[in-house]
Enzyme design. Structure first.
Site, short mmCIF file in Angstrom:
data_model
loop_
_atom_site.label_atom_id
_atom_site.label_comp_id
_atom_site.label_asym_id
_atom_site.label_seq_id
_atom_site.Cartn_x
_atom_site.Cartn_y
_atom_site.Cartn_z
N HIS A 502 -6.20 -5.96 -4.58
CA HIS A 502 -5.06 -4.75 -5.13
C HIS A 502 -3.74 -5.00 -4.05
CE1 HIS A 502 -3.82 -0.85 -6.65
NE2 HIS A 502 -3.32 -0.87 -5.49
N ASP A 550 -15.17 -6.44 -7.47
CA ASP A 550 -13.72 -7.08 -7.24
C ASP A 550 -12.69 -6.98 -8.35
OD1 ASP A 550 -11.98 -8.91 -6.10
OD2 ASP A 550 -12.91 -10.61 -6.83
N GLU A 559 -8.10 -3.06 -1.62
CA GLU A 559 -6.55 -3.06 -1.23
C GLU A 559 -6.77 -3.07 0.31
OE1 GLU A 559 -2.93 -0.29 -1.01
OE2 GLU A 559 -4.25 0.60 -1.59
#
Length: 590
Positions: A502, A550, A559
């Site tokens: 992310h 994922d 993230e």
């Protein structure tokens, strides 16, 4: 808890040098030489050439023979020895790198990918360019604006509270383990990373003044569920940002200002070999801490700030006041800061000695465990005695409790079946908490080893320092791939790691084409892997069942953050065996 350790007192260094003795030799000649002996000697000297060496007279032929023999020995024996030793020294400069050192080098690269501002030529991330050059451009009191620093994670916001904590943590790791950074060739790199962040923090308040009344706390903003352009609604590379990036101001900020002071003070020790820069940092740290303790009505920096509360909401400020005071003492040597840290007011308000489990969890929001270890360190190394001993002993006892609470055998914190400790009360993103705990545990084990203390007591149970190191290693090994998913949660390390991180910059191709605010959504929602590998990024990690998803949109799993990576770097350098030494017990006292 039973306090049974007998820690050493002040370090004493004895320098005893042997006295140099100079021997005078006189040549004694007998006055009873016969005239016949004298004449015979004269005749012989006419035939042979002699050299007077002061204490002896030698034949010139004999001196020449000795010189030629010495020259031959040097060529045959001396030169090979010199070459061999030179090669050995060269090889020692690049020792074998263990898994921790390899991961450490990658973890540091992540910070290069997070840089904002005008990037240096050696930044080393080809898909990153200059960005955020207009940040704070409208501020009248900041020359050149708030350009620089680090983006926090996968978005493009600069949160100064966790950024400052990241710089403090990285500086602490350098202070304790500079020899390890040097051994693996990353000493200059980590110092560059710290300086990039510290130079930016100096812009966030008037660091050259004698007093201040505000600190800029954040650049960029986002609203959850926003429908207009901001740092969450838009999915753009930092280089393509075109929406407004408002600057947040804190006029009361004991937590933020104390963390700023801690970062600047710790960095001043890292850069103590650059006296002018180090003094500049110390001055700025004093100003920041003065602002932290001098405000009228004390409230957390994020109170009533909708731009900060959803992301980095501070739960209090008493822990930062202790943390800041401890670092200020180490940086300045002024006992006024130590007196403040050891006065009953700060620890009582912070519940420092309550032995509440969640207060033993070191994070960007809770500095208490780190502050307690810093102050226990002072007792271990210097043992300053009265009037600080009683309070330092209390901090030291709390550190013992904190370390006991990490061990699975005492069942204070839950562990996943795969072995990951759940320090954030089983909420998402567990890895940053695990690496912070691994760093403190390894550091405390090194303190014990350096003090020849084999362990400590958890109640009636005696625990060895090696047990702490094993705990730390188990957590880091889990993150590097020894987990039920057989996945490394550090991008670029190992063969199987997250590929849908992310992260806006890593998820959008850098093909010189401008991507609009909503034009980036297709990259956000794409099921294909990121076009760029964001090397060294430690993602948030798996859930409490050791499961990892994922997916780019699931930021709880994928993230990374600079605070998380700072903890990872600290844990890795503490654990690496690239140097045969533990922590440097005296560097912080210089």
């Amino acid at each position: 808890m039973l306090s049974r350790n007998q820690w050493g007192g002040a370090l004493e260094i004895h320098d005893e040098s042997p006295e140099n003795e100079e021997l005078d030799r006189d040549l004694l000649f007998s006055n009873e030489l016969s005239s016949t002996m004298f004449l015979a000697a004269q005749n012989q000297m006419r035939k042979e050439r002699y050299v007077d060496l002061g204490c002896i007279v030698c034949k010139l032929r004999f001196v020449r023979t000795i010189f030629l023999f010495s020259l031959v020995c040097f060529v045959v024996v001396g030169i090979p020895i010199i070459v061999y030793k030179s090669l050995v020294r060269h090889n020692q400069a690049s020792p074998p790198r263990d898994e921790y050192a390899i991961a450490l080098q990658k973890a540091l690269v992540f910070f290069n990918a997070q840089r904002s501002g005008r990037l240096p030529k050696n930044n080393g991330i080809p898909w990153r360019g200059n960005s955020g050059l207009q940040d704070g451009a409208t501020l009248s009191d900041v020359r050149g604006g708030l350009v620089g620093g680090y983006y926090d994670g996968g978005n493009n916001i600069k949160f100064h509270f966790p950024m400052a904590f990241s710089m403090t943590l990285l500086s602490w790791s350098v202070i304790e383990y500079s020899h390890k950074y040097k051994a693996i060739g990353e000493y200059n790199h980590v110092r560059e990373i710290i300086k990039w962040g510290i130079d930016y923090l100096l812009l966030t308040f008037n660091s050259s003044a004698s007093t201040i009344n505000k600190i800029y706390s954040q650049v960029g903003a986002a609203k959850v569920g926003s429908t207009s352009p901001d740092d969450h609604f838009c999915w753009q590379r930092p280089e393509d940002m075109e929406y407004l990036r408002p600057v947040q101001i804190a006029s009361v900020a004991p937590d933020l200002a104390s963390e700023m002071a801690a970062a600047l003070a710790a960095a001043s020790i890292v850069f103590q070999e650059e006296p002018k820069y180090s003094k500049k940092l110390i001055h700025a740290a004093k100003i920041a801490y003065k602002f932290a303790i001098g405000s009228g009505q004390q409230t957390a920096y994020s109170v009533e700030n909708d731009a900060s509360v959803p992301f980095y909401n501070s739960s209090g400020f008493w822990d930062e006041l202790i943390w800041g005071a401890a670092w200020m003492y180490y940086a300045t040597g002024k006992y006024s800061y130590l007196s403040l840290a050891t006065s009953p007011t700060l620890p009582n308000n912070a519940n420092a000695f309550s032995q509440i489990p969640y207060l033993s969890v070191f994070s960007w929001d809770n500095k208490l465990p780190g502050a307690e270890l810093l102050l226990a360190r002072l007792r271990i190394v210097l043992n300053p005695g009265y009037p600080y001993e009683e309070m330092l002993r209390a901090y030291h006892k709390t550190v013992d409790f904190n370390m006991c609470s990490l061990l699975q055998m005492f069942k204070i914190f839950k562990y996943s079946k795969g072995g990951l400790i759940q320090l954030n009360r089983r909420k998402p993103q567990p890895l940053p908490y695990a690496v912070n705990a691994a760093f403190l545990a390894t550091l405390y084990a090194d303190y014990m080893n350096d003090s020849n203390i084999p362990g400590w007591y958890c109640g009636a149970s005696y625990i060895s320092a090696l047990t702490l190191r094993k705990f730390a290693a188990s957590q880091v090994k889990y993150i590097l791939g020894a987990n039920p998913m057989n996945m490394s949660y550090v991008v670029g390390y190992g063969q199987n790691f997250p590929s849908h991180v992310h992260h806006r910059g890593a998820s959008i191709p850098s093909n010189q084409r401008h991507v609009s605010c909503t034009g980036g959504w297709k990259w956000r929602d794409a099921k294909t892997p990121n076009p760029h590998i964001i090397t060294g990024a430690m993602v948030g990690g798996p859930n409490q069942m050791d499961q990892f998803v994922d997916k780019r949109q699931n930021y709880n799993f994928t993230e990374p953050t600079i605070a998380g990576n700072a903890g990872l770097v600290a844990a890795l350098v503490a654990l690496t065996s690239s140097s045969d030494r533990g922590s440097d017990m005296n560097s912080i006292l210089n």
